[in-house]
Scaffold this motif. Structure first.
Motif, PDB file in Angstrom:
ATOM      1  N   LEU A   7      -2.531   5.204   8.709  1.00  0.00           N
ATOM      2  CA  LEU A   7      -1.080   5.498   8.543  1.00  0.00           C
ATOM      3  C   LEU A   7      -0.187   4.294   8.343  1.00  0.00           C
ATOM      4  O   LEU A   7       0.563   4.331   7.313  1.00  0.00           O
ATOM      5  CB  LEU A   7      -0.434   6.389   9.677  1.00  0.00           C
ATOM      6  N   ASN A   8      -0.640   3.343   8.881  1.00  0.00           N
ATOM      7  CA  ASN A   8       0.207   2.007   8.899  1.00  0.00           C
ATOM      8  C   ASN A   8       0.103   1.519   7.501  1.00  0.00           C
ATOM      9  O   ASN A   8       1.108   0.980   6.492  1.00  0.00           O
ATOM     10  CB  ASN A   8      -0.289   0.857   9.914  1.00  0.00           C
ATOM     11  N   ALA A   9      -0.982   1.578   7.058  1.00  0.00           N
ATOM     12  CA  ALA A   9      -1.537   0.884   5.588  1.00  0.00           C
ATOM     13  C   ALA A   9      -0.909   1.808   4.529  1.00  0.00           C
ATOM     14  O   ALA A   9      -0.309   1.392   3.491  1.00  0.00           O
ATOM     15  CB  ALA A   9      -2.946   0.892   5.517  1.00  0.00           C
ATOM     16  N   ALA A  10      -0.941   3.305   4.780  1.00  0.00           N
ATOM     17  CA  ALA A  10      -0.310   4.122   3.617  1.00  0.00           C
ATOM     18  C   ALA A  10       1.138   3.999   3.641  1.00  0.00           C
ATOM     19  O   ALA A  10       1.668   3.811   2.714  1.00  0.00           O
ATOM     20  CB  ALA A  10      -0.632   5.544   3.998  1.00  0.00           C
ATOM     21  N   GLN A  11       1.806   3.718   4.808  1.00  0.00           N
ATOM     22  CA  GLN A  11       3.503   3.476   4.958  1.00  0.00           C
ATOM     23  C   GLN A  11       3.791   2.208   4.212  1.00  0.00           C
ATOM     24  O   GLN A  11       4.761   2.150   3.587  1.00  0.00           O
ATOM     25  CB  GLN A  11       3.762   3.392   6.442  1.00  0.00           C
ATOM     26  N   VAL A  12       3.026   1.000   4.520  1.00  0.00           N
ATOM     27  CA  VAL A  12       3.206  -0.006   3.770  1.00  0.00           C
ATOM     28  C   VAL A  12       2.929  -0.108   2.363  1.00  0.00           C
ATOM     29  O   VAL A  12       3.803  -0.444   1.532  1.00  0.00           O
ATOM     30  CB  VAL A  12       2.231  -1.106   4.395  1.00  0.00           C
TER      31      VAL A  12
END
Length: 342
Positions: A7-12
């Motif tokens: 999720l963090n990678a997708a948000q970035v």
């Protein structure tokens, strides 16, 4: 967790894509794709959180059941102890009454009927005591051998069924190691022969045992025979399930030429080769015929003569004719040595 990291990678990735879109460098479709990936990752996080909550609830429920079962065991043990104490008191009282009646039997013959009743009371009290002690014995597990528990088939508080194993106990003072050997060695391995065994879990130590049993029938799939090696284990260093390596001497021979095993280069496509250093310090790569070997050395039947130098360092895969420089001040020509076959 992995879902949170995704999720963090997708948000970035979405924020970076959105900034590039605002600057006019990419199309709106790329932003939509990044937003969809972020939403998918967010959904995976929710699923993982729900799964984690369900798992924690299941653990809490299992702990509660275990605590209740253990409480039941404690209650049963207390009830059994109380029943034993009561039965013992009844036995003592009945015996005291019986002794009193026996003492008065000579004075009053009418007490004989009372004496028989008291004797029956003693037998009944003793029977209750024996029953209570038998129930207490059922709360204690005993084993006819000394050993360690290697498997548990029931949890504390579980009702054991007749004929069902609760614990598996193994004696580890003596251990058996099973190993396989090829069919061509079947005539050279006999019961009672010595075997050296090493274990990855016990480094720098060699255990000496003897062959206790041989399976004379080969496995149909691997075409290998099975041997069982008996090892003494007085200090209980070895444990069931350890991985070991078995070495058995099948014969002895005095080869004319042996070289370190590291000097031999073997491939599946061609013959084995050895890099021989000549008098002018040039390398000659020679095909060789090998014989028996052990963990350190290999017999050379042809291709290398006694006294010739061979390359044993990491640079042994040299081209024919390459020049080398001997850096070891203690370098000595090879010579024949007595070796034993594995």
């Amino acid at each position: 967790c992995a879902a949170r990291a995704n999720l963090n990678a997708a948000q970035v990735r979405f924020e970076r894509t959105n900034n590039l879109f605002k600057q006019g460098f990419i199309a709106a479709q790329d932003v939509d794709d990044a937003r969809a990936q972020a939403e998918s990752a967010r959904g995976q996080v929710r699923v993982a959180q729900q799964a984690g909550a369900a798992a924690r609830a299941e653990v809490a429920r299992a702990n509660a059941q275990r605590a209740a079962a253990q409480a039941q065991v404690v209650v049963a043990q207390r009830e059994t102890q109380g029943a034993i104490a009561t039965a013992e008191a009844d036995v003592r009282a009945a015996r005291a009454s019986l002794e009193s009646a026996l003492a008065n039997r000579a004075q009053k013959p009418a007490n004989r009927r009372n004496l028989e009743a008291l004797q029956a009371s003693v037998r009944a009290a003793q029977g209750q005591l024996n029953q209570a002690e038998a129930q207490r014995a059922n709360t204690v597990l005993t084993t006819p051998i000394d050993g360690v528990v290697t498997a548990r088939s029931a949890d504390p508080g579980t009702l054991a069924q007749p004929g069902t194993a609760v614990l598996t106990v193994q004696s580890i003072k003596r251990m058996f190691v099973e190993a396989s050997y090829p069919v061509e060695l079947s005539s050279q391995i006999q019961p009672g022969a010595t075997a050296n065994v090493t274990f990855d879990a016990v480094p720098n130590r060699k255990f000496v045992g003897r062959i206790a049993d041989l399976n004379r029938a080969a496995d149909p799939s691997s075409r290998q025979f099975t041997v069982r090696v008996l090892l003494e284990n007085p200090n209980e260093v070895l444990r069931p399930g350890m991985f070991g390596r078995v070495r058995i001497v099948t014969g002895r021979k005095l080869p004319s030429v042996t070289i370190p095993l590291i000097a031999l280069s073997e491939t599946q496509d061609g013959p084995a080769t050895v890099s021989v250093v000549g008098k002018d310090d040039s390398v000659e790569v020679r095909p060789v015929e090998v014989g028996i070997r052990d963990e350190d050395s290999v017999e050379i039947l042809s291709g290398v003569k006694a006294g010739e130098r061979v390359v044993t360092t990491r640079g042994r895969d040299l081209r024919d004719g390459a020049n080398v420089r001997v850096t070891s001040p203690n370098a000595q020509p090879g010579q024949g040595r007595r070796r034993r076959s594995p």
